[in-house]
Design a protein around this motif. Structure first.
Motif, mmCIF file in Angstrom:
data_model
loop_
_atom_site.group_PDB
_atom_site.id
_atom_site.type_symbol
_atom_site.label_atom_id
_atom_site.label_comp_id
_atom_site.label_asym_id
_atom_site.label_seq_id
_atom_site.Cartn_x
_atom_site.Cartn_y
_atom_site.Cartn_z
ATOM 1 N N ASP A 7 -7.457 -4.309 -0.960
ATOM 2 C CA ASP A 7 -7.493 -4.326 -2.418
ATOM 3 C C ASP A 7 -7.045 -5.667 -2.974
ATOM 4 O OD1 ASP A 7 -7.753 -3.496 -5.075
ATOM 5 O OD2 ASP A 7 -7.138 -1.477 -4.568
ATOM 6 N N TRP A 21 -15.119 3.402 -6.775
ATOM 7 C CA TRP A 21 -14.464 4.231 -7.791
ATOM 8 C C TRP A 21 -15.411 5.302 -8.313
ATOM 9 C CZ3 TRP A 21 -10.626 2.271 -5.868
ATOM 10 C CH2 TRP A 21 -10.240 0.946 -5.940
ATOM 11 N N ILE A 45 -9.511 6.438 -9.661
ATOM 12 C CA ILE A 45 -8.551 5.458 -9.173
ATOM 13 C C ILE A 45 -7.162 6.053 -9.352
ATOM 14 C CG2 ILE A 45 -7.692 3.089 -9.378
ATOM 15 C CD1 ILE A 45 -10.276 2.324 -10.731
ATOM 16 N N ASP A 49 -3.987 2.690 -5.303
ATOM 17 C CA ASP A 49 -5.053 1.696 -5.120
ATOM 18 C C ASP A 49 -4.558 0.315 -5.515
ATOM 19 O OD1 ASP A 49 -7.280 3.297 -4.154
ATOM 20 O OD2 ASP A 49 -7.262 4.252 -6.126
ATOM 21 N N ALA A 53 -3.634 -1.370 -0.303
ATOM 22 C CA ALA A 53 -4.615 -0.368 0.138
ATOM 23 C C ALA A 53 -5.728 -1.031 0.940
ATOM 24 C CB ALA A 53 -5.200 0.368 -1.060
ATOM 25 N N HIS A 55 -9.610 -0.310 1.888
ATOM 26 C CA HIS A 55 -10.771 0.508 1.556
ATOM 27 C C HIS A 55 -11.823 0.358 2.650
ATOM 28 C CE1 HIS A 55 -9.097 1.049 -2.453
ATOM 29 N NE2 HIS A 55 -8.905 -0.257 -2.498
ATOM 30 N N ARG A 69 -9.766 5.669 2.890
ATOM 31 C CA ARG A 69 -8.730 4.735 2.450
ATOM 32 C C ARG A 69 -7.518 4.853 3.364
ATOM 33 N NH1 ARG A 69 -5.964 5.711 -3.333
ATOM 34 N NH2 ARG A 69 -5.139 7.485 -2.173
#
Length: 233
Positions: A7, A21, A45, A49, A53, A55, A69
């Motif tokens: 992130d 998202w 979200i 996040d 994080a 992803h 995640r």
């Protein structure tokens, strides 16, 4: 394939994360009915996040079709801040190379990659990413059915507490450890040959700036199946 985005790199991957998202809102709110997470902008979200994080969006033809995640256990995460009661007073594993596995889902679809359903690619990709990145274990709060799936597909699973009822469903906290044997088990069960990670798109290294490198093992024996080189196929 499975991209790996930190992130902290959100600005460089804004287009894919915007899809993430919206995908999460479609899957968890509209499909599974998580009404507490419904938002007018159609974007799911939460407070986790943040920059730490990881992803893992599964992208096919430019579209996100699956997602997972990972959250560091040395930072606030779901088990520490939302569901600590699942541990019934016990402690759970924490460490720099122990992450929490959350928000794992694939869309209901007939899409395949090289003949393999996207849900199988997603699950395989999570294990491969852990091995490539050097993540030693995942903490998961999940349904017993998924625990059985993880065991049968090669994860080393350890329950952390007795199952609890959460919002009408039985949930059990576990650790799931990846291994090369487990990855080979995924390949055997799902008919996968080669890496499923898109490391060129976003290398997602949580432990430093260097690019992640593909696994380079050859001729690994697993059961009656001989696997040729999986990396760089």
């Amino acid at each position: 394939m499975l991209a790996t985005i930190l992130d902290a790199d959100a600005l460089r991957h804004a287009e894919i994360l915007e899809q993430v998202w919206q995908f999460r809102h479609r899957q968890f709110v509209e499909r599974l009915g998580w009404e507490a997470y419904r938002r007018p902008d159609g974007r799911e979200i939460d407070q986790f996040d943040g920059d730490e994080a990881i992803h893992l969006p599964l992208v096919v033809d430019g579209q996100v079709v699956g997602y997972s995640r990972l959250l560091p256990t040395l930072q606030p995460h779901l088990l520490s801040d939302v569901y600590p009661h699942l541990m019934d007073g016990a402690q759970w594993p924490r460490g720099s190379r122990i992450f929490e596995w959350t928000r794992c889902i694939a869309e209901v679809s007939d899409k395949v990659i090289a003949g393999v359903p996207i849900s199988n690619i997603l699950m395989t990709g999570v294990m491969e990413y852990c091995l490539v990145a050097g993540i030693e274990a995942l903490v998961v709060e999940t349904h017993p059915k998924l625990v059985n799936l993880l065991v049968t597909t090669g994860w080393e699973v350890m329950p952390l507490a007795a199952p609890s009822v959460l919002e009408g469903s039985l949930i059990v906290p576990i650790t799931a450890k990846p291994s090369m044997a487990g990855l080979l088990k995924h390949h055997e069960l799902y008919g996968i040959n080669g890496s499923v990670l898109d490391l060129e798109h976003a290398h997602g290294n949580p432990f430093g700036p260097s690019a992640l490198l593909r696994l380079a093992f050859v001729e690994e024996q697993h059961g009656n199946v001989q696997y040729a080189r999986m990396a760089g196929e």
